[in-house]
Write a protein that holds these residues in place. Structure first.
Motif, mmCIF file in Angstrom:
data_model
loop_
_atom_site.group_PDB
_atom_site.id
_atom_site.type_symbol
_atom_site.label_atom_id
_atom_site.label_comp_id
_atom_site.label_asym_id
_atom_site.label_seq_id
_atom_site.Cartn_x
_atom_site.Cartn_y
_atom_site.Cartn_z
ATOM 1 N N ASN A 106 66.091 85.476 -43.795
ATOM 2 C CA ASN A 106 65.123 84.548 -44.407
ATOM 3 C C ASN A 106 65.594 83.951 -45.736
ATOM 4 N N LYS A 107 66.901 84.116 -46.052
ATOM 5 C CA LYS A 107 67.445 83.530 -47.273
ATOM 6 C C LYS A 107 68.100 82.187 -46.946
ATOM 7 N N ARG A 108 67.945 81.239 -47.855
ATOM 8 C CA ARG A 108 68.662 79.963 -47.731
ATOM 9 C C ARG A 108 70.113 80.208 -48.100
ATOM 10 N N VAL A 109 71.020 79.906 -47.183
ATOM 11 C CA VAL A 109 72.453 80.085 -47.451
ATOM 12 C C VAL A 109 73.239 78.908 -46.883
ATOM 13 N N THR A 110 74.486 78.813 -47.329
ATOM 14 C CA THR A 110 75.416 77.863 -46.741
ATOM 15 C C THR A 110 76.781 78.533 -46.626
ATOM 16 N N GLY A 111 77.724 77.822 -46.062
ATOM 17 C CA GLY A 111 79.092 78.319 -45.886
ATOM 18 C C GLY A 111 79.858 77.258 -45.124
ATOM 19 N N PHE A 112 81.120 77.534 -44.829
ATOM 20 C CA PHE A 112 81.959 76.577 -44.102
ATOM 21 C C PHE A 112 81.306 76.298 -42.752
ATOM 22 N N THR A 113 81.077 75.034 -42.465
ATOM 23 C CA THR A 113 80.285 74.667 -41.284
ATOM 24 C C THR A 113 81.134 74.537 -40.023
ATOM 25 N N ASN A 114 80.453 74.514 -38.883
ATOM 26 C CA ASN A 114 81.151 74.265 -37.614
ATOM 27 C C ASN A 114 81.857 72.913 -37.640
ATOM 28 N N ASP A 115 81.195 71.901 -38.202
ATOM 29 C CA ASP A 115 81.811 70.567 -38.288
ATOM 30 C C ASP A 115 83.101 70.605 -39.099
#
Length: 226
Positions: free
Chosen positions: A154-163
């Protein structure tokens, strides 16, 4: 003086491609100087200790920045990079914050390292700031809270994307999709344009999407700790 623990990978093989990997130089360099310029004491650790592998592509001229150039002439920083501490010797109570740079190396070793799992959980349970950039969030995937849920649930996160992975043509080389795995552990994954700076902060977890986000992630950590 506040103390920050950087964790770098020891893994240097890019799957079965025959190419080398490791940490991405800019993702270490710009946060390193953002912290040291703000008078943080930096300790660097890795699973095997000693000199962690740097991704050779991150050393190419087109990937150099003012921070990587500064690093080349910084005897103290280079000495720390030659002699990283063993993760198994780290006591999390000695540090105020944790920073995980990316590069593809963490996908293989930091995603599975049991010493790092404990360190991340200790930081989380002590309500300390945890930050990770690009593929660095792979090092957070194992960590659980006291109820046995992922610390990312339930935390907002990001990281290196599939794209982005497809753009660099490594989607079939990496052991798993970081974006997919972050979603699987219950996080609310967010992303911006490919290779543009993008940082997400949710409570005391800060994540950056790609190399361009590393400096901003460190800046955000310092803001929160002020």
């Amino acid at each position: 003086m506040k103390k920050v623990l950087f964790v770098l990978p020891s893994h240097d093989q890019l799957g079965n491609s025959g190419h080398k990997t490791g940490y991405w130089l800019e993702e270490f360099a710009s946060p390193y100087y953002e912290f040291t310029d703000n008078e943080y004491e930096v300790t660097i650790a890795s699973p095997n200790g000693g000199k962690p592998p740097v991704d050779p592509k991150s050393l190419q001229p087109e990937n150099q920045t003012e921070y990587t150039k500064r690093l080349q002439n910084d005897k103290d920083a280079k000495e720390k990079l030659e002699n990283t501490k063993l993760l198994s010797d780290i006591y999390s109570g000695d540090y105020d914050t944790l920073f995980l740079p990316g590069g593809h190396g963490p996908m293989w070793d930091l995603s599975e390292d049991k010493d790092l799992k404990k360190i991340v959980e200790d930081f989380y349970n002590d309500d300390k700031v945890i930050s990770a950039v690009c593929h660095g969030p792979a090092g957070l995937l194992q960590a659980k809270d006291k109820n046995g849920n992922s610390i990312l649930k339930n935390k907002r996160v990001t990281g290196f994307t599939n794209d982005e992975e497809e753009t660099v043509k490594l989607e079939k080389t990496v052991p798993f999709s970081l974006e997919d795995r972050l979603k699987e552990v219950g996080s609310n994954f967010e992303k911006s344009e490919n290779f543009k700076p993008f940082v997400v902060s949710d409570g005391r977890i800060i994540t950056g999407q790609n190399p361009a986000s590393a400096f901003l992630a460190a800046k955000k950590v310092i803001e929160i700790l002020r």
